[in-house]
Every structure is written in structure tokens, then in C-alpha cells.
Design an enzyme around this catalytic site. Sequence first.
Site, short mmCIF file in Angstrom:
data_model
loop_
_atom_site.label_atom_id
_atom_site.label_comp_id
_atom_site.label_asym_id
_atom_site.label_seq_id
_atom_site.Cartn_x
_atom_site.Cartn_y
_atom_site.Cartn_z
N ASP A 1 4.94 85.92 -23.18
CA ASP A 1 3.58 86.26 -23.58
C ASP A 1 3.26 85.58 -24.90
O ASP A 1 3.98 84.69 -25.35
CB ASP A 1 3.43 87.78 -23.68
CG ASP A 1 4.44 88.39 -24.66
OD1 ASP A 1 5.23 87.63 -25.28
OD2 ASP A 1 4.44 89.62 -24.83
N HIS B 1 9.55 83.76 -16.23
CA HIS B 1 8.29 84.46 -16.50
C HIS B 1 7.79 84.03 -17.88
O HIS B 1 8.09 84.66 -18.89
CB HIS B 1 8.53 85.98 -16.46
CG HIS B 1 7.30 86.81 -16.63
ND1 HIS B 1 6.48 87.17 -15.59
CD2 HIS B 1 6.75 87.36 -17.74
CE1 HIS B 1 5.49 87.91 -16.03
NE2 HIS B 1 5.63 88.04 -17.34
N ASP C 1 15.08 84.14 -8.66
CA ASP C 1 14.33 83.29 -9.60
C ASP C 1 12.83 83.41 -9.29
O ASP C 1 12.22 82.52 -8.71
CB ASP C 1 14.81 81.84 -9.47
CG ASP C 1 14.20 80.91 -10.50
OD1 ASP C 1 13.55 81.41 -11.44
OD2 ASP C 1 14.36 79.69 -10.36
N GLU D 1 12.28 87.10 -17.29
CA GLU D 1 11.54 86.71 -18.48
C GLU D 1 12.54 86.14 -19.49
O GLU D 1 13.76 86.26 -19.35
CB GLU D 1 10.77 87.88 -19.09
CG GLU D 1 9.78 87.44 -20.17
CD GLU D 1 8.72 88.48 -20.48
OE1 GLU D 1 7.78 88.12 -21.21
OE2 GLU D 1 8.82 89.62 -20.03
#
Length: 659
Positions: A101, A419, A457, A466
Site C-alpha cells: 500500500d 500483493h 502466488d 504481501e
Amino acid sequence: MLIFETYLILFKTVQITKRRIERRRLRLLNQCFTKKEGVSNREMASYNYVEVLQKSMLFYEAQRSGRLPESNRLNWRGDSGLKDGKDVGHDLTGGWYDAGDHVKFGLPMAYSAAVLAWTVYEYREAYEEAELLDEILDQIKWATDYFLKAHTGPNEFWAQVGDGNADHAWWGPAEVMPMNRPAFKIDEHCPGTEVAAQTAAALAAGSIIFKETDASYAAKLLTHAKQLYAFADRYRGKYTDCVTNAQPFYNSWSGYVDELIWGGIWLYLATNEETYLNKALKAVEEWPQDWDYTFTMSWDNTFFASQILLARITKENRFIESTERNLDYWTTGLVQNGKVERITYTPGGLAWLDQWGSLRYAANAAFLAFVYADWVSDQEKKNRYQSFAIKQTHYMLGDNPLNRSYVVGFGQNSPKHPHHRTAHGSWSNQLTNPPSHRHTLYGALVGGPNAQDQYDDDISDYISNEVATDYNAAFTGNIAKMVQLFGEGQSKLPNFPPKEQVEDEFFVEAAVMHNDTTSTQVKAVLYNRSGWPARSSQTLSFRYYVNLSEVFAKGFTEKDIQVTAAYNEGASLSPLKVYDASSRVYFAEIDFTGVVISPRGESEHKKEIQFRLSAPNGSNIWDASNDYSYQGLTSNMQKTTKIPVFEDGVLVFGTLPDK
């Protein structure tokens, strides 16, 4: 002066030689140990650890926020978060994005920087041998520079930038974030001891490792570390009570006492002032008396790291015994209340604590084992702890039932779909589009497998797939230790990282809606799918080229041809302009200047126009078959290079007609 400089050169040469001799001695000792443990030479050096170290550090470069320097090596990363802090009147640009993020969470960022600095404190010579010392210092400095900015007063620190909820609701590259990014602070009126003390630890550890190369910068870090620790100690409070936005993401479960211990230790190591050691020891008395041994170091709990440092500093049995209880639990197990207790092990040998970032915990425990094994004098314990750390590290690099690396861009069958928003490079706010990542997030350690060694994956799996700055911190230290043990003769990759091949970032798709002897109507969609790096644009345009030979042959000119739009998402249309008068080639310019086209959403990354080129009614002079831009068009939408795209007047896609 010449004599002094000669002496200095000789002194440094002697020091380097001593370090090399010591490294050779350590290698010989450790090779003896590994042979006793039944580890073959082939298994000892089954990976290029210098390469892993090189890649693990590059991950932090991929996490950078702010204005990137000329030395930026990733052509898919650009400036981002340039307005951070503007809402509160401070420059809070810089630092690291936390994970996949784009929030800058203060607690895990400070923890990651502190642990990375600790790895240099322990294994500086390994970084030097790998010719990566300057690089690791540069990566750490990116974080410590940010901490200096965020420390805007003795008792004021900006503990977070970005709203976790708004951030996680959007999927796209950091360079084109659409949401507001509020800043959150702690101060004497609403304190946050964990963040202040953890940042103090990072800055104090930083001051130690930078002292040799930049004494003035080290002194600056130490000044801020002292102020932040004093603030943390005097004004106590749980930081998530003030920075409530962090609660769902990085709540302080362990409280703030562990950070007070941790920060005090690093300030003691940086200053050699007993006051800070006493503060750390006083804080130990506030820690729950039943010291846990079933967890390990993490962004939330640094007590397991602190007790190792306190064991070395004080040599007190309580710290030694507690450390060994913890390491025994993670290695061979220990007898408690008449039964053997041991961390869960997967069938493939991973010490497995929790599904969310399982490799992160194993890497953290391995680093503590490496550090303690370096110090403990008992050879059996030294062998056991170091063997554990080596095996856990090798599991992450590929020695596992799936025979796969868990480090992106390294080894066999490494993760391809972490991620991570920016590495994925979506232009449509969708983690399924594109189906494959556009960029390689070299060096990132993914969350890891479940307790049965199973792993998928999958980009949507933020628990197992992540990445995060804290995941790679201790892991980087483990690899540095492996370089020290087994890295002789290994070298980093030359010309790394390779420049990624840039795909078509701007282009037009078009289709013929109508065509006859009086007009041609075209539907065209202009796309911004930039990713090297992603960027918004307000200066995009494209040109549609026509050949008017038949028009002129009938006594008409370009002025008789009208350019109009039936549907238009903001473009201005020019009348036909001359391109090559001798060949009667002209073009209409469809200009979206002033219209933001950005790869941050399905509708935001493209603009449509339906335009018509018309001859006078009844003239029947129009023939599109010889028009350059008409070539290859059908009734189905398709990308065409014959409708070239320009950004601020510069050709960025397609080809022009010959002249």
C-alpha cells in the site's frame, strides 16, 4: 599534510587487512561448525548470498516515497506523495511506503530502519565485502532523513501520513494516488510513546553506523534521538489512542514499555552514557514479570531483541536465560512444566508462528539466533542457534518442499504476483488488470506458506503474498551474515537492476463507425497506461492524417472539409492542418490539453471521442481509402500506430506518414 595523508592511508589499509583476516578466521571456524553439523560444502554455499543481499536492499528503493534522486535505479518508480504534510504546513515528503500500500505508518517504518541499522552494526564488514555498504547506508538514510523532517519540535512528531482506509480502497501506482493523504501527529497533549521511542532507536542506531562515514550527520541523528526519547519517556501514552487511524493496521498490542527499553539501549550504545542504560533497565521492571518466550521480535514487540542486547551489555543471567528460553523454543524445544514446548514446524522445516507473514517471523527469529550465536561462548548453543538460522534462511531461498524461492526476482520459481500496487501497475483500479505484474519487485520477501508448506502466488492474498518493509529488515541481516559465513568468492550482479522494457504507455484504439463518399466517422479512445513510471497528463493529443488528393482533383481544398464531433470527452478539434502540401496530406488534431488522463481508474485512464470528417453535402468527393490513419481500421476497436499520440507536442506513440 602529505605525511598525515600517507599515515591515514596506511592506517586504513591496515584496518581493512585486519578485517579481511578476521573474516577469513570466522569463515574457517564456521566451516568447521557446519561440517560437524553434517552440512556439506555444496549446501553451505548453494546460493549467491551477495546477489540476494543486493536484491533485498533494492526492495527498499522500490518503497521510496517523495522526490526521487537522480540515482534512482528503477525506471518504473517516479516522484510520489509530493504533497505529504501540506495539510499541516510541513514538508513530510520522503520515507518508505509500508507494504503493498502507500501509507507511511510511523511505527513499522521506524522499526524497519532500526533493525536495518542493527544489521549494519552487527555485520558491517559483510556489507563492505559485498561492496554494498554504501547502498545499505543510502537505503537507511532515506528513512532517517524522513524522521528528521517528521520531528518538527522536541515534543512533536508526525507519526503517520495517509489514511489507511482510503488508501486500501484504491489499487494503483504510488505516482498517481488520487486520495487525500492526511498527516497525524503525536505531541505532549496526545503522546505516542511507541512511535517516539522506536524512532529514537532508529536514529540512535543510525548515528552509530553513520559516524564512520558522516560524523556531522550522525551527530544530527543523535540529537533528534535524544529529544524523541525524552519526549517518549516523559509524555507516556499509547500511540494508537492518538493516531486512531493506525488502530486497524498497526495497533500497539504489546504497549510501549518494550520500545522504551529498546530506545534506551540504542541511545546507550550511541552515547556510552549510563543514564540511558539505567532508563532501559528501569523500563524492564515495568515489563510483565512472566517474560514470554513463545513469540519473537516484531514491529510491535522489540523486547526479544532488547534482551539479547542487554545480555551482551550487562551479562546478567536473567537476560541470558530469557534469551535462551526463547531461542530454545524456536529451535529444539524446551521443557516447561514437565512437557516439551516448541514452535510449530512445517513438514518442510519452517519454524512457523503465524500465517500472516510466516516468513517474516522466521526471519526475525533467525536474526536473533545469528546475533546471539555470535556472542554466546557455549559451542553447542552457538552451533544449534546458528544452524537454525541457516536452515530458516535457506528455506526462504528455495530449500523447501515446493523448491521455490520466496524472494521476488531471485532463485527458482520466485513469486510473480506479490500483493503490491505499484509493482503490479494497474491503470484501472483493479488488482486483476493487468493479469500479470508489469514490474519486478526485486528482493521482496513475501508473507510465506501455511503450516503445511502450502503457498499460492496470488496477488489478492495479502496475508501470504504481501510484502513489507519489516518483512525484509531482519531478513537482510540474515543474508549479510550468510555473506560473512559463506560468501567468499561471490559477487553482486553487474549492471543491476536491468532497465525494464517500456510497453506502450500512451496509444489510441479506433474503429470506423461510418464511411461513404461524403464522410468518415471514427470512434477513437486515447489511453494513458503509463507505468515507467505511472504519471498523469493534461497535455495529450493525437492526430488523424488524411490524403486529400481526390478532393483537390475535384477543385476543392482542405477548407471544404469539416471536422466535427458527435461525442466528446473534453477534446478540442482543429480544422485540417497541412502536413505535406506536395502530397496533399493533412491532419486533424484532437487535443485533450487541460483534461486529466491518469492511470488511476477505469474511466480516468482513457478519453473517448467520436469525430467526423465531412465533405460538402452531395459532392461525393470523399475517399478514405488513401488516408494514412484510415489504414487497417475496421468496425472493431483496435490499437493503431497510424494515429500517433503526442504529449505536450512530443511524439510518444505511433508513426508519422512519410514525406
